[in-house]
Design a protein around this motif. Structure first.
Motif, PDB file in Angstrom:
ATOM      1  N   GLN A   1       3.811  79.084  20.841  1.00 58.44           N
ATOM      2  CA  GLN A   1       2.616  78.031  21.508  1.00 58.44           C
ATOM      3  C   GLN A   1       3.105  76.662  20.914  1.00 58.44           C
ATOM      4  OE1 GLN A   1      -1.420  80.153  21.085  1.00 58.44           O
ATOM      5  NE2 GLN A   1      -1.171  80.050  23.270  1.00 58.44           N
ATOM      6  N   LYS A   2       2.560  76.594  19.717  1.00 59.99           N
ATOM      7  CA  LYS A   2       2.933  75.342  19.019  1.00 59.99           C
ATOM      8  C   LYS A   2       4.580  75.030  18.916  1.00 59.99           C
ATOM      9  CE  LYS A   2      -1.012  73.943  16.909  1.00 59.99           C
ATOM     10  NZ  LYS A   2      -1.652  72.806  16.889  1.00 59.99           N
ATOM     11  N   GLU A   3       4.976  75.980  18.951  1.00 62.17           N
ATOM     12  CA  GLU A   3       6.615  75.952  18.946  1.00 62.17           C
ATOM     13  C   GLU A   3       7.119  75.237  20.513  1.00 62.17           C
ATOM     14  OE1 GLU A   3       8.328  79.729  16.152  1.00 62.17           O
ATOM     15  OE2 GLU A   3       8.204  79.888  18.405  1.00 62.17           O
ATOM     16  N   LEU A   4       6.169  75.073  21.410  1.00 67.73           N
ATOM     17  CA  LEU A   4       6.767  74.541  22.621  1.00 67.73           C
ATOM     18  C   LEU A   4       7.100  72.948  22.488  1.00 67.73           C
ATOM     19  CD1 LEU A   4       3.748  75.924  24.968  1.00 67.73           C
ATOM     20  CD2 LEU A   4       6.345  76.159  25.126  1.00 67.73           C
ATOM     21  N   GLY A   5       6.629  72.629  21.302  1.00 67.06           N
ATOM     22  CA  GLY A   5       6.931  71.037  20.915  1.00 67.06           C
ATOM     23  C   GLY A   5       7.880  71.056  19.691  1.00 67.06           C
ATOM     24  N   CYS A   6       8.633  71.899  19.574  1.00 75.57           N
ATOM     25  CA  CYS A   6       9.486  72.024  18.063  1.00 75.57           C
ATOM     26  C   CYS A   6      10.346  70.900  18.247  1.00 75.57           C
ATOM     27  CB  CYS A   6      10.435  73.199  18.041  1.00 75.57           C
ATOM     28  SG  CYS A   6      11.264  73.724  19.562  1.00 75.57           S
ATOM     29  N   ASP A   7      10.763  70.280  19.436  1.00 75.62           N
ATOM     30  CA  ASP A   7      11.809  69.355  19.486  1.00 75.62           C
ATOM     31  C   ASP A   7      11.153  67.974  19.905  1.00 75.62           C
ATOM     32  OD1 ASP A   7      14.209  70.622  19.067  1.00 75.62           O
ATOM     33  OD2 ASP A   7      14.153  71.367  21.265  1.00 75.62           O
ATOM     34  N   ASP A   8       9.622  67.970  20.220  1.00 76.87           N
ATOM     35  CA  ASP A   8       9.051  66.769  20.845  1.00 76.87           C
ATOM     36  C   ASP A   8       7.582  66.967  20.285  1.00 76.87           C
ATOM     37  OD1 ASP A   8       7.632  64.933  22.081  1.00 76.87           O
ATOM     38  OD2 ASP A   8       8.678  65.104  23.710  1.00 76.87           O
TER      39      ASP A   8
ATOM     40  N   SER B   1       4.797  65.441  21.295  1.00 76.36           N
ATOM     41  CA  SER B   1       3.826  65.306  22.153  1.00 76.36           C
ATOM     42  C   SER B   1       3.726  66.506  23.063  1.00 76.36           C
ATOM     43  CB  SER B   1       4.414  63.979  23.151  1.00 76.36           C
ATOM     44  OG  SER B   1       5.439  64.448  23.780  1.00 76.36           O
ATOM     45  N   LYS B   2       4.295  67.627  22.899  1.00 74.05           N
ATOM     46  CA  LYS B   2       4.418  68.887  23.583  1.00 74.05           C
ATOM     47  C   LYS B   2       3.829  69.884  22.676  1.00 74.05           C
ATOM     48  CE  LYS B   2       8.318  67.874  26.634  1.00 74.05           C
ATOM     49  NZ  LYS B   2       9.872  68.036  27.048  1.00 74.05           N
ATOM     50  N   ILE B   3       3.462  69.678  21.681  1.00 76.83           N
ATOM     51  CA  ILE B   3       2.745  70.783  20.914  1.00 76.83           C
ATOM     52  C   ILE B   3       1.217  70.680  21.335  1.00 76.83           C
ATOM     53  CG2 ILE B   3       2.050  70.969  18.230  1.00 76.83           C
ATOM     54  CD1 ILE B   3       4.104  69.227  17.291  1.00 76.83           C
ATOM     55  N   PRO B   4       0.689  71.925  21.595  1.00 80.97           N
ATOM     56  CA  PRO B   4      -0.615  72.041  22.038  1.00 80.97           C
ATOM     57  C   PRO B   4      -1.490  71.569  20.924  1.00 80.97           C
ATOM     58  CG  PRO B   4       0.642  74.093  22.587  1.00 80.97           C
ATOM     59  CD  PRO B   4       1.576  73.246  21.417  1.00 80.97           C
TER      60      PRO B   4
END
Length: 457
Positions: free
Chosen positions: A323-330, A332-335
């Motif tokens: 879930q939090k890893e959705l934004g590992c490269d950005d 702004s995509k971290i829930p």
């Protein structure tokens, strides 16, 4: 069953005394010394505090966000809340664009039905204000959904323009509802986020650096100004910045009905957490973000002097894995969100009462009585009195525990306060006369919580 609680130190927002409580069915029927009634069960609360059940008026259970949904549903979230001494929550039903408020309410009622282990109500998030939706606001108040959350952030998703906000405020002047405001300048933040990503600044800490305190203060000032022009109260949710608190304090000093809550994360965590190694800063990505450590003392002062009226949690947990890893490269995509529904009471007691920052009565006021008063639940909830619901917490002020994701009951793979020791722990919890936490063990039942129709102002 009937229940007799003996020899506890009973604490409300205004009183503190040793006594007995007698509970029949769902309500408190007698308070006194050495009560003579026979009961099906007797609990000796000697040396313990007896508080009214905690009321958390800001939770997000089973909430979709950023391509995923919060990790706690109404079963796991309310059971975790009960373990922490919370017996009532007010969650948020979301009207997505193109939907009616009734559709949103029915959707969230379905999410909670058969799952909630404690009593619950709903605020209504409005993301699109048409003439029909304005009329529906009146109907929602009639159904007991008497508060509406509006966003000044998240353009294109949740954010409303000032005209729509003003119209909604005016409507509450007629129907007795209350507007809850997420106050951040979403347009400015959106520009800062895009600029940071374009410059390759993608680490979690940039979530905080692109949401400056002044953006929260400006929006808080604007929200209060709009409410003043509409001549209605305003409630600022999850206030985090000292600069925003100044706006609320100034308004209250002028006699305006401006109210605000803060959350434990802003009292015990700080921007320094974003600097933790690797991707660990993502644990603390929430909106508004954590502020510099010196802000904490300002917030505690606001709580002590009633510039802030409520401590809620904004419980919106997302697991690090998947879930939090959705934004590992950005970033702004971290829930956005963090867990806290279970730890609120112990953290605030340990860090507030035991340190002398707030009194024991003020603790009860901030965690139970004041939210009940503001959101139409008092005196059914939020106090200990004959005729009130038997929502009670027996609290051991001397027991110390170490907070850890492994031993807590929230459905998330980390805890923001991992390893922190707190003194002051919920031991037994009673929800409408039923013991649902017994010596730290859940003895309640999923689905036994009831929907609460709240009163308008």
């Amino acid at each position: 069953m009937s229940l007799l609680i003996r020899n506890g130190t009973i604490v409300t927002a205004v009183d503190r005394y040793v006594g007995d409580l007698f509970v029949e069915k769902e309500t408190i029927t007698a308070i006194g010394t050495a009560l003579p009634m026979a009961a099906d069960r007797v609990i000796d609360a000697s040396g313990k505090y007896v508080f009214p059940g905690g009321i958390d008026v800001h939770t997000h259970l089973d909430m979709p966000f950023g391509g995923t949904k919060s990790a706690d549903d109404f079963e796991s979230g309310t059971i975790a809340a009960a373990h922490g001494g919370t017996t009532t929550i007010v969650d948020f039903a979301i009207q997505f664009k193109g939907q009616t408020l009734h559709h949103a309410w029915e959707t969230w009622m379905t999410k909670a039905a058969g799952k909630a282990a404690i009593d619950y109500g709903f605020h209504m998030i409005i993301t699109e204000l048409t003439d029909q939706v304005e009329q529906e606001m009146d109907a929602m108040v009639g159904e007991g959904v008497t508060s509406f959350k509006l966003f000044m952030a998240y353009p294109g998703i949740f954010m409303l323009d000032d005209a729509s906000i003003f119209r909604a405020l005016l409507r509450t002047g007629r129907n007795g509802g209350t507007i809850c405001m997420h106050a951040e300048n979403g347009g400015v933040i959106d520009v800062l986020v895009k600029k940071a990503v374009a410059e390759g600044k993608t680490a979690p800490k940039y979530h905080a650096l692109t949401r400056p305190a002044r953006a929260e203060a400006e929006a808080t000032h604007r929200a209060i100004a709009l409410a003043e022009m509409a001549d209605v109260p305003i409630y600022i949710v999850h206030l985090s910045a000292a600069e925003a608190l100044e706006m609320v304090t100034e308004a209250r000093d002028r006699g305006l009905p401006a109210y605000a809550e803060t959350c434990p994360q802003y009292l015990f965590l700080s921007y320094d957490n974003y600097e933790e190694p690797g991707f660990d800063g993502a644990k603390y990505v929430m909106s508004p973000p954590l502020r510099p450590k010196e802000t904490q003392q300002r917030l505690w002062r606001g709580l002590a002097f009633n510039d802030l009226q409520v401590i809620s949690t904004d419980h919106c947990p997302f697991c690090m894995k998947e879930q939090k890893e959705l934004g590992c490269d950005d970033f702004s995509k971290i829930p956005n969100g963090a867990p806290g529904i279970e730890t609120r009471m112990s953290l605030v007691y340990d860090g507030g009462v035991r340190t002398g920052r707030i009194s024991l009565n003020r603790f009860v006021e901030l965690t139970s009585t004041s939210p009940a008063r503001i959101f139409g639940l008092f005196p059914r909830k939020g106090t200990i009195a004959p005729g009130s619901d038997a929502d009670l917490v027996i609290f051991d002020p001397d027991r110390t525990v170490r907070l850890s994701a492994k031993t807590l009951h929230m459905n998330v793979d980390y805890n923001p306060y991992e390893g922190r020791e707190v003194t002051g722990v919920t031991e037994t919890v009673i929800s409408r006369g039923r013991v649902i936490i017994d010596g730290g063990t859940f003895t309640g039942r999923a689905g036994s919580g009831s929907f609460l129709r709240r009163s308008p102002r």
